[in-house]
Scaffold this motif. Structure first.
Motif, PDB file in Angstrom:
ATOM      1  N   MET A 229       1.222  -0.921  -0.246  1.00  0.00           N
ATOM      2  CA  MET A 229       0.226   0.043  -0.332  1.00  0.00           C
ATOM      3  C   MET A 229       0.482   1.160  -0.049  1.00  0.00           C
ATOM      4  N   GLU A 230       0.740   2.319  -1.146  1.00  0.00           N
ATOM      5  CA  GLU A 230       1.439   3.335  -1.492  1.00  0.00           C
ATOM      6  C   GLU A 230       0.185   4.748  -0.822  1.00  0.00           C
ATOM      7  N   ILE A 231       1.263   5.562  -0.686  1.00  0.00           N
ATOM      8  CA  ILE A 231       0.582   7.341  -0.699  1.00  0.00           C
ATOM      9  C   ILE A 231       1.223   7.659  -1.719  1.00  0.00           C
ATOM     10  N   LYS A 232       0.352   8.327  -2.971  1.00  0.00           N
ATOM     11  CA  LYS A 232       1.084   8.704  -3.535  1.00  0.00           C
ATOM     12  C   LYS A 232       0.611  10.073  -3.630  1.00  0.00           C
ATOM     13  N   ILE A 233       1.185  11.669  -3.660  1.00  0.00           N
ATOM     14  CA  ILE A 233       1.149  13.088  -3.829  1.00  0.00           C
ATOM     15  C   ILE A 233       1.128  13.320  -5.055  1.00  0.00           C
ATOM     16  N   SER A 234       0.471  14.372  -5.539  1.00  0.00           N
ATOM     17  CA  SER A 234       0.417  15.052  -6.753  1.00  0.00           C
ATOM     18  C   SER A 234       1.129  16.358  -6.294  1.00  0.00           C
ATOM     19  N   ASP A 235       1.959  16.512  -7.300  1.00  0.00           N
ATOM     20  CA  ASP A 235       3.011  18.074  -7.502  1.00  0.00           C
ATOM     21  C   ASP A 235       1.837  19.280  -6.993  1.00  0.00           C
ATOM     22  N   GLN A 236       1.054  19.639  -7.911  1.00  0.00           N
ATOM     23  CA  GLN A 236      -0.659  20.341  -7.395  1.00  0.00           C
ATOM     24  C   GLN A 236      -1.364  19.644  -6.045  1.00  0.00           C
ATOM     25  N   ALA A 237      -1.341  18.902  -5.202  1.00  0.00           N
ATOM     26  CA  ALA A 237      -2.057  18.308  -4.441  1.00  0.00           C
ATOM     27  C   ALA A 237      -0.866  19.419  -2.995  1.00  0.00           C
ATOM     28  N   LEU A 238       0.025  18.786  -3.708  1.00  0.00           N
ATOM     29  CA  LEU A 238       1.439  18.983  -2.174  1.00  0.00           C
ATOM     30  C   LEU A 238       1.101  20.873  -2.206  1.00  0.00           C
ATOM     31  N   SER A 239       0.736  21.384  -3.562  1.00  0.00           N
ATOM     32  CA  SER A 239       0.876  22.833  -3.199  1.00  0.00           C
ATOM     33  C   SER A 239      -0.129  23.371  -2.910  1.00  0.00           C
ATOM     34  N   TRP A 240      -1.828  22.464  -2.425  1.00  0.00           N
ATOM     35  CA  TRP A 240      -2.915  22.569  -2.229  1.00  0.00           C
ATOM     36  C   TRP A 240      -2.268  22.741  -1.001  1.00  0.00           C
ATOM     37  N   PHE A 241      -2.434  21.555  -0.517  1.00  0.00           N
ATOM     38  CA  PHE A 241      -2.024  21.728   1.016  1.00  0.00           C
ATOM     39  C   PHE A 241      -0.978  22.784   1.734  1.00  0.00           C
ATOM     40  N   LYS A 242       0.289  23.155   0.655  1.00  0.00           N
ATOM     41  CA  LYS A 242       1.249  24.140   1.661  1.00  0.00           C
ATOM     42  C   LYS A 242       0.509  25.362   1.357  1.00  0.00           C
ATOM     43  N   ASP A 243       0.040  25.874   0.121  1.00  0.00           N
ATOM     44  CA  ASP A 243      -0.934  26.979   0.453  1.00  0.00           C
ATOM     45  C   ASP A 243      -2.265  27.335   1.334  1.00  0.00           C
ATOM     46  N   GLU A 244      -3.623  25.961   1.058  1.00  0.00           N
ATOM     47  CA  GLU A 244      -4.934  26.351   1.644  1.00  0.00           C
ATOM     48  C   GLU A 244      -4.690  26.148   3.137  1.00  0.00           C
ATOM     49  N   VAL A 245      -3.650  25.121   3.116  1.00  0.00           N
ATOM     50  CA  VAL A 245      -3.592  24.392   4.914  1.00  0.00           C
ATOM     51  C   VAL A 245      -2.585  24.933   5.705  1.00  0.00           C
ATOM     52  N   GLU A 246      -1.169  25.492   4.600  1.00  0.00           N
ATOM     53  CA  GLU A 246      -0.186  26.135   4.981  1.00  0.00           C
ATOM     54  C   GLU A 246       1.207  25.130   5.707  1.00  0.00           C
ATOM     55  N   LEU A 247       1.022  24.303   5.386  1.00  0.00           N
ATOM     56  CA  LEU A 247       1.811  23.615   5.558  1.00  0.00           C
ATOM     57  C   LEU A 247       3.290  23.577   5.458  1.00  0.00           C
ATOM     58  N   LYS A 248       4.008  23.444   6.158  1.00  0.00           N
ATOM     59  CA  LYS A 248       5.755  23.520   5.895  1.00  0.00           C
ATOM     60  C   LYS A 248       6.361  22.447   6.025  1.00  0.00           C
ATOM     61  N   GLU A 249       7.494  22.309   5.522  1.00  0.00           N
ATOM     62  CA  GLU A 249       8.181  21.187   5.966  1.00  0.00           C
ATOM     63  C   GLU A 249       8.903  21.048   7.822  1.00  0.00           C
TER      64      GLU A 249
END
Length: 99
Positions: free
Chosen positions: A1-21
């Motif tokens: 079982m793998e989790i795959k995150i697209s680059d666009q989804a990652l950008s959404w998490f960073k912009d909308e949810v304000e995630l950081k390293e």
């Protein structure tokens, strides 16, 4: 079982949810809603939860996306694909059956 995150989804998490390293995203089953793999359940996420008993994880740009063993039943036999839906301007989940 793998989790795959697209680059666009990652950008959404960073912009909308304000995630950081260093942040985490826990995917989990939720009662109610719609899922193509489990009737009466849907997928939810929580931010900056610590893994209890890790089932699987992936890291992208220093952000850890994971699933605990308590929710392993929901994903059994599937990979989780997290993409961005441009029309709805939000993340979308797809499930790929693994053989």
């Amino acid at each position: 079982m793998e989790i795959k995150i697209s680059d666009q989804a990652l950008s959404w998490f960073k912009d909308e949810v304000e995630l950081k390293e260093g942040d985490t995203v826990k995917f989990q089953a939720k009662y109610g809603g719609y899922s193509p793999i489990h009737e009466g359940f849907s997928l939810a996420f929580q931010i900056n939860e610590k893994p209890d008993e890790l089932f699987t994880k992936t890291e992208k740009d220093g952000i850890t996306f994971f699933i605990d063993t308590t929710d392993a039943w929901y994903f059994k036999g599937y990979d989780l694909i997290v993409q961005f839906n441009e029309e709805l301007e939000e993340v979308a989940y797809d499930y790929k059956k693994v053989s």
